[in-house]
Scaffold this motif. Structure first.
Motif, mmCIF file in Angstrom:
data_model
loop_
_atom_site.group_PDB
_atom_site.id
_atom_site.type_symbol
_atom_site.label_atom_id
_atom_site.label_comp_id
_atom_site.label_asym_id
_atom_site.label_seq_id
_atom_site.Cartn_x
_atom_site.Cartn_y
_atom_site.Cartn_z
ATOM 1 N N GLN A 1 -0.934 -9.863 -8.568
ATOM 2 C CA GLN A 1 -0.217 -10.742 -7.653
ATOM 3 C C GLN A 1 0.859 -11.519 -8.402
ATOM 4 O OE1 GLN A 1 -2.774 -13.587 -5.745
ATOM 5 N NE2 GLN A 1 -1.188 -14.332 -4.356
ATOM 6 N N GLN B 1 -10.218 -5.467 -4.705
ATOM 7 C CA GLN B 1 -9.378 -4.432 -5.296
ATOM 8 C C GLN B 1 -9.432 -3.175 -4.444
ATOM 9 O OE1 GLN B 1 -11.068 -4.400 -9.353
ATOM 10 N NE2 GLN B 1 -9.093 -5.135 -10.079
ATOM 11 N N LEU B 2 -8.375 -2.401 -4.555
ATOM 12 C CA LEU B 2 -8.247 -1.141 -3.823
ATOM 13 C C LEU B 2 -7.889 -0.042 -4.820
ATOM 14 C CD1 LEU B 2 -6.302 -0.442 -0.559
ATOM 15 C CD2 LEU B 2 -5.550 0.679 -2.659
ATOM 16 N N ARG B 3 -8.414 1.138 -4.591
ATOM 17 C CA ARG B 3 -8.008 2.276 -5.410
ATOM 18 C C ARG B 3 -7.988 3.540 -4.554
ATOM 19 N NH1 ARG B 3 -13.142 1.039 -7.051
ATOM 20 N NH2 ARG B 3 -14.738 2.656 -6.808
ATOM 21 N N LEU C 1 -12.288 0.384 -1.164
ATOM 22 C CA LEU C 1 -12.102 -1.061 -1.235
ATOM 23 C C LEU C 1 -13.325 -1.680 -1.896
ATOM 24 C CD1 LEU C 1 -10.737 -1.750 2.375
ATOM 25 C CD2 LEU C 1 -9.425 -1.355 0.303
ATOM 26 N N GLN D 1 -5.966 -1.579 -7.844
ATOM 27 C CA GLN D 1 -4.847 -2.389 -7.365
ATOM 28 C C GLN D 1 -5.429 -3.671 -6.758
ATOM 29 O OE1 GLN D 1 -2.184 -0.588 -8.140
ATOM 30 N NE2 GLN D 1 -3.252 1.374 -8.308
ATOM 31 N N ASP D 2 -4.932 -4.822 -7.178
ATOM 32 C CA ASP D 2 -5.416 -6.079 -6.626
ATOM 33 C C ASP D 2 -4.970 -6.217 -5.179
ATOM 34 O OD1 ASP D 2 -6.623 -6.877 -8.997
ATOM 35 O OD2 ASP D 2 -4.808 -7.828 -9.752
ATOM 36 N N LEU D 3 -5.773 -6.907 -4.390
ATOM 37 C CA LEU D 3 -5.389 -7.180 -3.001
ATOM 38 C C LEU D 3 -5.958 -8.515 -2.567
ATOM 39 C CD1 LEU D 3 -7.882 -6.705 -0.702
ATOM 40 C CD2 LEU D 3 -7.625 -4.372 -1.502
ATOM 41 N N ARG E 1 -2.948 -7.580 1.913
ATOM 42 C CA ARG E 1 -1.757 -7.285 1.110
ATOM 43 C C ARG E 1 -2.200 -6.713 -0.232
ATOM 44 N NH1 ARG E 1 3.395 -11.236 -0.367
ATOM 45 N NH2 ARG E 1 4.589 -9.642 -1.503
ATOM 46 N N VAL E 2 -1.553 -5.632 -0.644
ATOM 47 C CA VAL E 2 -1.873 -4.950 -1.892
ATOM 48 C C VAL E 2 -0.788 -5.261 -2.918
ATOM 49 C CG1 VAL E 2 -2.233 -2.700 -2.986
ATOM 50 C CG2 VAL E 2 -3.071 -3.105 -0.666
ATOM 51 N N LEU F 1 0.821 -1.210 0.000
ATOM 52 C CA LEU F 1 0.000 0.000 0.000
ATOM 53 C C LEU F 1 0.856 1.262 0.000
ATOM 54 C CD1 LEU F 1 -2.683 1.423 0.036
ATOM 55 C CD2 LEU F 1 -2.817 1.065 2.507
ATOM 56 N N PRO G 1 0.533 -3.604 -6.133
ATOM 57 C CA PRO G 1 0.429 -2.386 -6.942
ATOM 58 C C PRO G 1 0.479 -2.684 -8.437
ATOM 59 C CG PRO G 1 2.038 -2.116 -5.170
ATOM 60 C CD PRO G 1 1.688 -3.569 -5.224
#
Length: 502
Positions: free
Chosen positions: A344, A204-206, A191, A220-222, A230-231, A15, A233
């Motif tokens: 990943q 996913q996170l942005r 999220l 961003q996959d997590l 865990r992210v 992150l 990038p």
């Protein structure tokens, strides 16, 4: 913003890279996501990172109890003993007696009273990191958007100058996105959680906003596993690279290097294209094994073939593998397309290059990689970024792509990656003299010359073998070649240099 601006590390692997160093300390942030998206896990990791750095941490909960938070932490193997937890939830005794059955006692329903208790907890604990969980409770108490906005602004003003970084969690329980807090907060992290038709939930996170700092935009996959969130990038290839000498990476098979005009260069990608069983994976593994024998490190990422089967097959071909990480060793990583996320996988490749020093990378195959991607267009874009990154680090990359169909013009490509690769090696199977044989040829090589011939390919206990050019056959690539008649021989005693009459 200057480089010496204090940052607050998130404690979430990956992150801080997205945030270009972490959150800016002393500001208020919104962590937005539906229930189950990972907000609480992220918040706890943030507070525990603060504790590791000697900072005071406070968790104010308006919904969950302290017991529920500790149970959640225990599922990850964590303890919250060094984090101050303040509960502002309804007490069980308040639901008994003649009192009206409501979610909160009359004294608690008033928004200003709840806000006062939050501020009192901050004054008492003087935290440097704080989590407020969640804003949806405050929104319900406010009952009007104007009053709710004023309370959030008051909270923001209260924390100015107190050297406290605040994460406000919101579960999107209202109608649509809460633009009130999005506009007020210094930064917003969203999220998302989606459930595909098959396979595990995709998370996913942005980062949609981070005042005063740049960040990696987009999805961003997590993952969330035991141990936390865990992210991974999104890769930006132009931000990564290293100096390396321009040199040839030999295969260890003389005729194969001859076919390729001397060999494959560092910092290039090679696509091995052909039907199943034509020898693509073995040729790719040959380069990896040869690199390890020269003292370099190589890695094979296998989406289809199991690790044990691959190692056993290589041993039977005279290519025993010293498996492991480091110089002179080959790492074989078996991946499940249904489980591994696209970013990943990219992160695993980056670790092999940056941490382990891999000089040769094999991706076997693009078909499995494609199955891990939800969209074909996204696959092409991400593959371009990955190959550019590997080229910038001087890695010799080998991509295996299995065509559908077995022989001739009926074969079809799963994805057109030929224009991305610096070299393309074509494999074919053909019928000749009652047997099925393999052929290999090079149809593209940007970094130098190569043979235009087609050679027979076979394997045995001594390894990889290539025959002389199949000049006596026409139509090898169609799968059913035709034997050419040998040219006429000059008569005995005649001038061999003379051409045929007439």
């Amino acid at each position: 913003m200057s480089a010496d601006t204090p940052r607050s590390a998130s404690g979430v692997p990956g992150l801080d890279e997205v945030l270009h160093g972490g959150l800016i300390a002393g500001r208020l942030y919104l962590i937005d996501g539906e229930p189950g998206a990972g907000k609480t896990t992220l918040a706890l990791q943030y507070l525990m990172e603060g504790v590791r750095q000697g900072e005071r941490a406070l968790y104010v909960t308006l919904g969950e109890t302290a017991g529920e938070l500790r149970a959640n932490a225990a599922s990850h193997g964590w303890t919250l003993d060094d984090i101050e937890i303040v509960e502002l939830v309804v007490d069980e005794s308040e639901l008994q007696g003649d009192a009206e059955l409501t979610m909160y006692h009359a004294a608690e329903v008033e928004l200003s009273e709840t806000t006062r208790r939050v501020l009192a907890a901050v004054e008492r604990c003087k935290p440097q990191r704080m989590v407020l969980d969640s804003l949806s409770e405050l929104r319900l108490l406010a009952q009007s958007s104007l009053r709710y906005r004023r309370q959030i602004l008051a909270l923001k003003q209260f924390f100015i100058g107190r050297n406290c970084t605040v994460l406000c969690l919101d579960d999107r329980s209202g109608e649509g996105i809460d633009t009130q807090v999005h506009s007020i907060a210094h930064g917003v992290i969203e999220l998302d959680r989606t459930v595909p038709d098959y396979g595990p939930a995709l998370r996913q996170l942005r980062v949609t906003k981070l005042r005063g700092s740049n960040f990696i935009s987009g999805q961003q996959d997590l993952t969330i596993r035991r141990g936390g969130l865990r992210v991974f990038p999104r890769l930006t290839a132009n931000e990564h690279g290293a100096d390396f000498p321009r040199e040839v990476v030999p295969s260890g098979v003389k005729m194969l290097d001859t076919l390729l005009g001397g060999g494959i260069e560092r910092g290039t990608s090679t696509l091995l294209l052909g039907p199943a069983g034509s020898g693509k994976s073995t040729i790719a593994a040959q380069y990896a094994v040869a690199a390890a024998r020269r003292g370099a490190h190589a890695a094979i990422f296998a989406f289809e073939e199991s690790r044990s089967l691959l190692l056993d097959r290589l041993a039977k071909l005279g290519m025993p593998v010293d498996e492991g990480v480091g110089p002179g060793r080959l790492m074989v990583r078996q991946l499940d397309p249904a489980e591994v996320l696209p970013s990943q996988f990219v992160n695993l490749v980056r670790e092999s290059v940056e941490r382990d020093g891999a000089a040769v990378i094999v991706i076997d195959s693009l078909n499995g990689y494609m199955n891990a991607m939800p969209e074909a267009r996204a696959l092409t874009i991400q593959l371009h970024e990955l190959l550019t990154y590997l080229n910038n680090h001087g890695v010799a990359t080998f991509l295996v792509a299995t065509q559908s169909g077995m022989m001739g013009a009926g074969t079809r490509n799963p994805v057109d990656a030929s224009y991305l690769a610096d070299a393309v090696v074509l494999f074919r199977m053909y019928e000749h003299a009652g047997t099925v044989r393999k052929a290999i040829s090079v149809i593209k090589k940007r970094s130098g010359t190569h043979e235009d011939t087609i050679r027979q390919l076979w394997f045995d206990g001594q390894g990889v073998h290539l025959g002389p050019p199949l000049a006596h056959l026409r139509g090898v690539l169609t799968g059913v070649p035709v034997e050419l008649e040998p040219p006429p021989q000059p008569a005995s005693g005649a001038d061999a240099s003379a051409g045929p009459a007439g």
